[in-house]
Design an enzyme around this catalytic site. Structure first.
Site, PDB file in Angstrom:
ATOM      1  N   ASP A 159      48.348  -7.335  67.271  1.00 48.10           N
ATOM      2  CA  ASP A 159      48.433  -8.554  67.913  1.00 48.10           C
ATOM      3  C   ASP A 159      47.187  -9.291  68.526  1.00 48.10           C
ATOM      4  OD1 ASP A 159      48.971  -7.608  70.627  1.00 48.10           O
ATOM      5  OD2 ASP A 159      51.226  -8.080  69.842  1.00 48.10           O
ATOM      6  N   ASP A 169      42.989  51.476  30.178  1.00 49.14           N
ATOM      7  CA  ASP A 169      42.345  50.386  30.963  1.00 49.14           C
ATOM      8  C   ASP A 169      41.605  49.767  29.565  1.00 49.14           C
ATOM      9  OD1 ASP A 169      40.224  49.359  32.875  1.00 49.14           O
ATOM     10  OD2 ASP A 169      42.175  50.304  34.479  1.00 49.14           O
ATOM     11  N   LYS A 228      47.737  45.494  33.321  1.00 49.38           N
ATOM     12  CA  LYS A 228      46.940  45.478  34.722  1.00 49.38           C
ATOM     13  C   LYS A 228      46.008  44.007  34.253  1.00 49.38           C
ATOM     14  CE  LYS A 228      43.191  48.120  36.777  1.00 49.38           C
ATOM     15  NZ  LYS A 228      42.691  49.705  36.517  1.00 49.38           N
ATOM     16  N   ASP A 272      43.142  42.289  35.167  1.00 47.84           N
ATOM     17  CA  ASP A 272      41.272  42.122  35.766  1.00 47.84           C
ATOM     18  C   ASP A 272      40.907  40.890  35.186  1.00 47.84           C
ATOM     19  OD1 ASP A 272      39.992  43.473  36.589  1.00 47.84           O
ATOM     20  OD2 ASP A 272      39.092  45.296  35.663  1.00 47.84           O
ATOM     21  N   CYS A 323      44.309  42.692  40.238  1.00 48.49           N
ATOM     22  CA  CYS A 323      43.410  43.360  39.548  1.00 48.49           C
ATOM     23  C   CYS A 323      42.312  42.313  39.485  1.00 48.49           C
ATOM     24  CB  CYS A 323      43.153  44.447  38.712  1.00 48.49           C
ATOM     25  SG  CYS A 323      41.664  45.680  38.679  1.00 48.49           S
ATOM     26  N   ASP A 363      38.316  49.206  44.278  1.00 48.57           N
ATOM     27  CA  ASP A 363      37.586  50.138  43.214  1.00 48.57           C
ATOM     28  C   ASP A 363      37.104  51.043  43.836  1.00 48.57           C
ATOM     29  OD1 ASP A 363      37.536  48.727  41.266  1.00 48.57           O
ATOM     30  OD2 ASP A 363      36.080  47.340  40.539  1.00 48.57           O
TER      31      ASP A 363
HETATM   32  C1  DGJ Z   1      37.523  46.213  37.249  1.00 50.12           C
HETATM   33  C2  DGJ Z   1      38.639  47.501  37.927  1.00 50.12           C
HETATM   34  O1  DGJ Z   1      38.720  47.006  38.804  1.00 50.12           O
HETATM   35  C3  DGJ Z   1      39.041  48.624  37.373  1.00 50.12           C
HETATM   36  O2  DGJ Z   1      39.823  49.716  38.048  1.00 50.12           O
HETATM   37  C4  DGJ Z   1      38.591  48.694  35.494  1.00 50.12           C
HETATM   38  O3  DGJ Z   1      39.911  48.419  35.471  1.00 50.12           O
HETATM   39  C5  DGJ Z   1      37.634  48.359  34.997  1.00 50.12           C
HETATM   40  N1  DGJ Z   1      36.966  46.585  36.335  1.00 50.12           N
HETATM   41  C6  DGJ Z   1      37.218  47.948  33.561  1.00 50.12           C
HETATM   42  O4  DGJ Z   1      36.657  47.085  33.266  1.00 50.12           O
END
Ligand code: DGJ
Length: 720
Positions: free
Chosen positions: A63, A369, A477, A479, A524, A546
């Site tokens: 204002d 794997d 698993k 990845d 993973c 890893d």
């Molecule tokens: C990366 C993962 O951390 C490993 O344990 C394994 O699964 C490889 N990749 C497989 O390509």
């Protein structure tokens, strides 16, 4: 515990046994933070808001009149719950919304609120849940635009945790662009803190580093397209005198697996502002009229009992209020993984040999794997071709062999990636990120598949379902072996891509988990590149790293444990020769526990060592490790030892791990324990004697002996 609103003073209080969190609505409707710390009683709010300045107390009202800030709220220096952008507060804005005509000034004021029991889950993103919770939702309105902000705060009964969230609603007709949206803000009226963050690299994840805060800005962030090996979306802000067991500490975490930023800013007023949200780099998101944008959930933790206090709240939150898998609290099968034994080099015969030997050393779940699909004899091809490599293996026979030996069977996928040398890429190159006209960096010979495209999510769901329906599979698993970048080309929604990619991944995970609720999923990302609360919602366990060198693992598992429970940390006895199988087993026990090497090469003695550790696993792991309370006793980041102990919730049993790194001569070395019941008596497997809980906690275990390098003790305590 409870959330209350004092209407007379417009004050919200969120309180439980751990803390009071208090804020106020100012006369102009701004949310002013008042206090967050140990629980306190009633107080006069003016004692917190009088900043002692009597200059620059005025403003020019719309204002045309010069007026005094009667409520003592200055938008450059007061503590905020949702700080403004584009006004005088220059310490970092949680929200930047670009409106018609390019206006980016953003300032939210209170409209309404509600308090209710329980906690809703987010609709597009993973989030915490719980009956034992109460939620406060506030609706705020931007005075410069037509959008509204929903801010939510959830308080959990027995945890030092507040879950935070923000949702922006575009209530107008014109598009708005979110340039930045944070999930949490915490302003504190001091700056004498240290910050602990968890940085790293592939095979070196979550190294704890403590540094003093000073004026300026420090960010813990990822722009890798995933939460990343390089920084974890978790950090602790603590008092200078805080340590593992005492002192005040605040921690921040994020239920999200994509790009994030945790920014800590200390300004000239010595105000510390913490913001956490999607990393604003590469982010700008258009919200059309009538639509909304939901930010990921942010987590704030408070402890007056140092970092172990932070961890206890985080671990219980994750186990009780985050992880969805219904069997997460049951003892998990002893897992054997094929990767480190044979990598991609196997056939039916060799895998059958692995299975027999894995069964002999006590494995209960055999995981095949990478390498079972497409033409995957080398890591440069076939990601995307999720069909069994019949030329290489007979999967039915492999699974039957597992079942005949009473073992479950699990399999590996990397759904979010595609190799240029794959049938899928040849048929649909447009499914890979990038426009194909510019050069694209390959990482492990692979590109990222576009999970932002629903068609891709449907295809992956179909292909994975075909495998999971066609074969008897108990474990997956999941990845993810590269960072994401170079989202080049003509994608109009460049600033939305990173977020849309992770939304697509969550969609896929959600659909699979609903369809296969009994399958145990393990996350993973080249090991621990995506160890975060977003993934833990779907994956009760994540392969921690890893790096399977047990000495490196002492650091990695210790660093990971600040935020994440042992029940979430994939950890295996490996072939690394630096320690005996028994000693490696002791370290692997302080995680989900599994075995990973060529089992055919084990000697009789080595098999016996593994079996000995399996017996400890069977007897104690569920109550003590999976569902117990963890205490960090000695940090390898600060000295020559790493020691952890975990105590069952009923305080009847405990396991203590102690390892040294360099050789040490005899010297006084008493390891004081934690978390036991002072009034109970416990036997211990170190000297075979019985002492009171008070003795173990005040005198400790006597380890005053010569220690060769990498000497490892596992001590079992049981109520006598
Ligand atoms: C990366 C993962 O951390 C490993 O344990 C394994 O699964 C490889 N990749 C497989 O390509």
């Amino acid at each position: 515990m409870g959330i209350s609103y004092d209407e007379q003073n417009s004050i919200f209080r969120l309180e439980n046994d751990f803390f009071s969190y208090i804020f106020q609505i100012t006369e102009k409707g701004i949310l002013r933070h008042l206090y967050f710390g140990g629980r306190i009683g009633e107080f006069d709010p003016s004692s917190l808001t009088d900043l002692g300045w009597d200059w620059s107390r005025t403003y020019l009202d719309a204002d045309g009149a010069e007026k005094i800030y009667a409520d003592n709220y200055y938008n450059d220096r007061s503590l905020a719950e949702a700080a403004s952008h584009g006004l005088m507060d220059k310490s970092g804005a949680p929200f930047i919304v670009k409106k018609k005509g390019g206006v980016t000034a953003t300032s939210f004021v209170y409209e309404s609120h509600r308090i209710y029991n329980g906690k809703p889950e987010l609709s597009t993103l993973p989030s915490t849940h719980g009956e034992n919770a109460q939620t406060l939702e506030l609706i705020l309105k931007d005075i410069y635009g037509e959008e509204k902000l929903l801010l939510s705060y959830t308080l959990f009964e027995n945890l030092g945790v507040i879950a935070r969230n923000s949702v922006i609603f575009n209530c107008g007709k014109e598009d708005i662009v979110l340039e930045k949206i944070c999930s949490l803000e915490l302003d504190l009226p001091e700056s004498n803190f240290d910050l602990i963050h968890f940085h790293g690299d592939w095979c070196l994840e979550r190294f704890a580093e403590r540094k003093p805060l000073s004026n300026g800005n420090f960010s813990v962030a990822s722009n890798m397209g995933r939460s990343s090996h390089e920084e974890n979306p978790f950090a602790i802000l603590c008092a200078k005198n805080a340590d593992e067991f005492s002192g005040e500490a605040y921690a921040f975490s994020f239920v999200y697996s994509g790009n994030f930023r945790l920014s800590v800013n200390v300004d000239k007023w010595r105000r510390t502002r913490v913001l956490m949200g999607i990393n604003e780099e590469d982010f700008s998101y258009t919200v059309r009229g009538g639509e909304k944008f939901e930010a990921p959930e942010g987590i704030i933790v408070y402890s007056r009992e140092g970092f172990n206090g932070i961890s206890h709240s985080m671990h219980d939150l994750i186990r009780d209020n985050l992880i969805k898998f219904k069997n997460a609290k049951s003892l998990r099968p002893v897992l054997f993984n094929s990767w480190e034994g044979c990598y991609l080099d196997f056939d039916t015969q060799s895998i059958l040999g692995y299975i027999e030997n894995a069964a002999d050393i006590g494995a209960e779940l055999f995981v095949l794997d990478d390498g079972w699909f497409g033409r995957r004899d080398t890591d440069s091809r076939s990601l995307g071709d999720w069909f069994v490599a019949d030329y290489k293996i007979n999967l039915k026979k492999i699974i039957e062999k597992c079942h005949s030996l009473n073992m479950k069977f699990g399999i590996w996928f990397e759904p979010e990636m595609i190799n240029p040398d794959s049938d899928l890429y040849r048929a649909r190159p447009d499914y890979a990120l990038g426009d194909g006209k510019h050069e694209r960096t390959l990482s492990r010979h692979q590109l990222v598949i576009d999970t932002a495209n629903d068609e891709v999510v449907d295809l992956l769901f179909e292909r994975m379902s075909a495998i999971l329906d066609g074969y008897d599979i108990d474990y997956v698993k999941w990845d993810h072996n590269r960072n994401i970048g170079e989202i080049t080309g003509s994608r109009a929604e460049y600033g939305e891509t990173y977020h849309r990619l992770i939304l697509g991944t969550y969609k896929l995970l959600d659909r699979l988990q609903k369809k296969y609720p009994d399958i145990l999923f393990e996350g993973c990302a080249s090991g621990g590149g995506r160890f975060d609360l977003g993934m833990l919602y779907y994956h009760p366990q994540i392969w921690t790293s890893d790096e399977t060198d047990p000495v490196q693992r002492l650091f990695i598992q210790y660093g990971t444990s600040y935020a994440y429970p042992l029940s979430a940390m994939g950890s295996h006895i490996s072939k690394n020769p630096i320690m005996s199988y028994k000693d490696k087993g002791k370290i692997a026990l302080f995680g989900t526990y599994g075995i990973e090497m060529n089992p055919c090469l084990l000697t009789r003695e080595e098999r016996d060592e593994v079996k000995e550790i399996n017996a400890v696993y069977k007897k104690y792991h569920r109550d003590v490790i999976l569902n117990g309370d963890l205490y960090r006793l000695r940090s390898p980041f600060e000295g020559n030892y790493m020691s952890l102990m975990s105590v069952s919730k009923d305080r009847n049993k405990a396991l203590v791990l102690f390892a040294n790194i360099l050789k040490e001569n005899n010297r006084y070395r008493f390891l004081k324990l934690q978390g036991l019941d002072r009034n109970k008596k416990y036997s211990n497997s170190l000297d075979g004697k019985i002492y009171g809980g008070d003795y173990y906690m005040q005198v400790g275990l006597n380890l005053s002996v010569w220690l060769d390098e990498f000497k490892t003790y596992l001590v079992v305590l049981e109520e006598a």
